[in-house]
Enzyme design. Structure first.
Site, PDB file in Angstrom:
ATOM      1  N   TYR A 131      -0.503   2.151   7.247  1.00  0.00           N
ATOM      2  CA  TYR A 131       0.774   2.064   6.527  1.00  0.00           C
ATOM      3  C   TYR A 131       0.939   0.701   5.884  1.00  0.00           C
ATOM      4  O   TYR A 131       0.152  -0.223   6.096  1.00  0.00           O
ATOM      5  CB  TYR A 131       1.939   2.372   7.472  1.00  0.00           C
ATOM      6  CG  TYR A 131       2.323   1.255   8.426  1.00  0.00           C
ATOM      7  CD1 TYR A 131       1.508   0.913   9.505  1.00  0.00           C
ATOM      8  CD2 TYR A 131       3.499   0.517   8.245  1.00  0.00           C
ATOM      9  CE1 TYR A 131       1.858  -0.113  10.377  1.00  0.00           C
ATOM     10  CE2 TYR A 131       3.855  -0.509   9.113  1.00  0.00           C
ATOM     11  CZ  TYR A 131       3.036  -0.820  10.172  1.00  0.00           C
ATOM     12  OH  TYR A 131       3.385  -1.827  11.026  1.00  0.00           O
ATOM     13  N   LYS A 162      -3.539  -2.334   9.564  1.00  0.00           N
ATOM     14  CA  LYS A 162      -2.123  -1.962   9.664  1.00  0.00           C
ATOM     15  C   LYS A 162      -2.056  -0.481  10.038  1.00  0.00           C
ATOM     16  O   LYS A 162      -1.790   0.405   9.213  1.00  0.00           O
ATOM     17  CB  LYS A 162      -1.381  -2.290   8.354  1.00  0.00           C
ATOM     18  CG  LYS A 162       0.102  -2.585   8.600  1.00  0.00           C
ATOM     19  CD  LYS A 162       0.718  -3.355   7.465  1.00  0.00           C
ATOM     20  CE  LYS A 162       2.238  -3.360   7.489  1.00  0.00           C
ATOM     21  NZ  LYS A 162       2.868  -3.990   8.639  1.00  0.00           N
ATOM     22  N   GLU A 166       0.049 -13.524  17.478  1.00  0.00           N
ATOM     23  CA  GLU A 166       1.172 -13.328  16.550  1.00  0.00           C
ATOM     24  C   GLU A 166       2.350 -12.829  17.366  1.00  0.00           C
ATOM     25  O   GLU A 166       2.417 -13.104  18.559  1.00  0.00           O
ATOM     26  CB  GLU A 166       0.765 -12.353  15.433  1.00  0.00           C
ATOM     27  CG  GLU A 166       0.253 -11.013  15.934  1.00  0.00           C
ATOM     28  CD  GLU A 166      -0.160 -10.055  14.836  1.00  0.00           C
ATOM     29  OE1 GLU A 166       0.174 -10.258  13.659  1.00  0.00           O
ATOM     30  OE2 GLU A 166      -0.814  -9.044  15.186  1.00  0.00           O
ATOM     31  N   LEU A 174      -2.446  -9.499  12.212  1.00  0.00           N
ATOM     32  CA  LEU A 174      -2.286  -8.840  10.915  1.00  0.00           C
ATOM     33  C   LEU A 174      -2.254  -9.928   9.838  1.00  0.00           C
ATOM     34  O   LEU A 174      -1.527 -10.922   9.991  1.00  0.00           O
ATOM     35  CB  LEU A 174      -0.973  -8.052  10.875  1.00  0.00           C
ATOM     36  CG  LEU A 174      -0.839  -7.232   9.599  1.00  0.00           C
ATOM     37  CD1 LEU A 174      -1.624  -5.926   9.715  1.00  0.00           C
ATOM     38  CD2 LEU A 174       0.603  -6.941   9.257  1.00  0.00           C
TER      39      LEU A 174
HETATM   40  C1  LIG Z   1       2.003  -7.157  13.922  1.00  0.00           C
HETATM   41  C2  LIG Z   1       2.514  -7.759  12.646  1.00  0.00           C
HETATM   42  N1  LIG Z   1       2.141  -9.004  12.309  1.00  0.00           N
HETATM   43  C3  LIG Z   1       2.577  -9.603  11.181  1.00  0.00           C
HETATM   44  C4  LIG Z   1       3.466  -8.947  10.323  1.00  0.00           C
HETATM   45  C5  LIG Z   1       3.940  -9.646   9.064  1.00  0.00           C
HETATM   46  O1  LIG Z   1       3.344  -9.079   7.922  1.00  0.00           O
HETATM   47  P1  LIG Z   1       4.061  -9.182   6.493  1.00  0.00           P
HETATM   48  O2  LIG Z   1       4.352 -10.610   6.248  1.00  0.00           O
HETATM   49  O3  LIG Z   1       3.050  -8.631   5.549  1.00  0.00           O
HETATM   50  O4  LIG Z   1       5.303  -8.352   6.576  1.00  0.00           O
HETATM   51  C6  LIG Z   1       3.868  -7.641  10.621  1.00  0.00           C
HETATM   52  C7  LIG Z   1       4.766  -6.933   9.713  1.00  0.00           C
HETATM   53  O5  LIG Z   1       5.261  -5.882   9.984  1.00  0.00           O
HETATM   54  C8  LIG Z   1       3.380  -7.027  11.799  1.00  0.00           C
HETATM   55  O6  LIG Z   1       3.744  -5.772  12.132  1.00  0.00           O
END
Ligand SMILES: Cc1ncc(COP(=O)(O)O)c(C=O)c1O
Length: 286
Positions: free
Chosen positions: A33, A147, A179, A203
């Site tokens: 996603y 993702k 994270e 991510l």
């Molecule tokens: C596990 C995880 N890490 C980091 C992020 C941050 O990603 P982004 O800046 O692309 O929203 C998300 C966003 O949903 C996430 O689910």
């Protein structure tokens, strides 16, 4: 009025959208996603989101059902069917409907779903006061760069934060920062901005990239390297970043004050830059 969503080639009201119980997304969580923020009706960093989507497809060996130009057209179409100026587009693609078997079906048609809802930025109060966070062991799988819609680990961890009245849960694996359950994490220590490098343990956040670009442009020293749990616990500032949270300061960690207990100086600079950057990009796209 019911929301319009996109499902497998058509736009329809959400209460009429139906997916088979044999969809591998439902049975196995077998899909990927994206969440794309939309400001002033314009998707933010769309090429980067589509590149990350392609990375997710490649990682789970699922063919991208359409070229980027078609994704772009459909996302704009969906945004145009909603009234809000700022929206959050959610899209997911699963390996489709097949008899239940862990191994991939020989033939299946991916299920493509998209919806959009209002994008509400963090309140002034959260930005000015920061948020509480807790910590936990990162027990998720070793492909956190994908993702994936299989988010059980993230959901369990996020619920532990909710149970504790915290905004997020900061994760450590083998003594190092990874994270948070739905955000990336940055740390400020002695005026330097530290963050874990992009690898299979986090991510690759789109906001992470924006924050790094802005910090470097402001002359803030940046170190992308493994960050120890001890460095996080003794940091002057901790931030969480995501498309919906933007940049938020963490002011308590496991109930202990972070730095001065208020969002720090470096946070204020980068948060301000982020707001200006958003406005600049939206003006350019107009
Ligand atoms: C596990 C995880 N890490 C980091 C992020 C941050 O990603 P982004 O800046 O692309 O929203 C998300 C966003 O949903 C996430 O689910």
């Amino acid at each position: 009025m019911t929301d319009t969503v996109y499902l497998n080639g058509e736009f329809l009201p959400i209460d009429q959208a139906r997916v088979s119980v044999l969809d591998r997304g439902f049975i196995f969580g077998d899909g990927v996603y994206e969440v794309i923020p939309v400001y002033s009706r314009r998707p933010f960093r769309l090429p980067e989101h589509l590149a990350r989507l392609q990375h997710s497809f490649d990682a789970i060996r699922l063919g991208n059902p359409m070229p980027d130009a078609e994704w772009t057209r459909l996302i704009h179409d969906l945004v145009g069917r909603h009234t809000g100026e700022d929206q959050s587009v959610y899209l997911q693609v699963t390996r489709g409907v097949a008899k239940r078997d862990h191994a991939f079906p020989k033939e299946s048609k991916p299920t493509v779903f998209m919806m959009s809802g209002p994008l509400v930025p963090p309140s002034k109060e959260l930005v000015e006061n920061g948020v509480p966070c807790i910590t936990a062991t990162d027990y998720r799988w070793l492909k956190c760069d994908v993702k994936s819609i299989s988010l059980l680990g993230n959901c369990l961890l996020r619920q532990s934060a909710a149970d504790a009245g915290a905004a997020e849960v900061v994760l450590f694996r083998d003594g190092y920062l990874t994270e948070a359950s739905a955000s990336n994490v940055f740390v400020v220590s002695d005026g330097r901005l530290l963050a874990p490098p992009k690898n299979h343990l986090i991510l690759p956040g789109i906001t992470y990239d924006v924050v790094l670009e802005l910090a470097r442009a402001c002359g803030i020293p940046v170190e992308l390297r493994e960050v120890t749990e001890q460095e996080v616990r003794s940091a002057d500032e901790i931030w969480v970043t995501s498309s919906t949270k933007e940049v938020l300061a963490v002011t308590t960690l496991d109930g202990k004050t972070v730095g001065s207990g208020r969002p720090g100086e470096v946070f204020r600079v980068v948060h301000q830059e982020y707001q200006e950057y958003k406005r600049r990009v939206m003006r350019q796209a107009a």
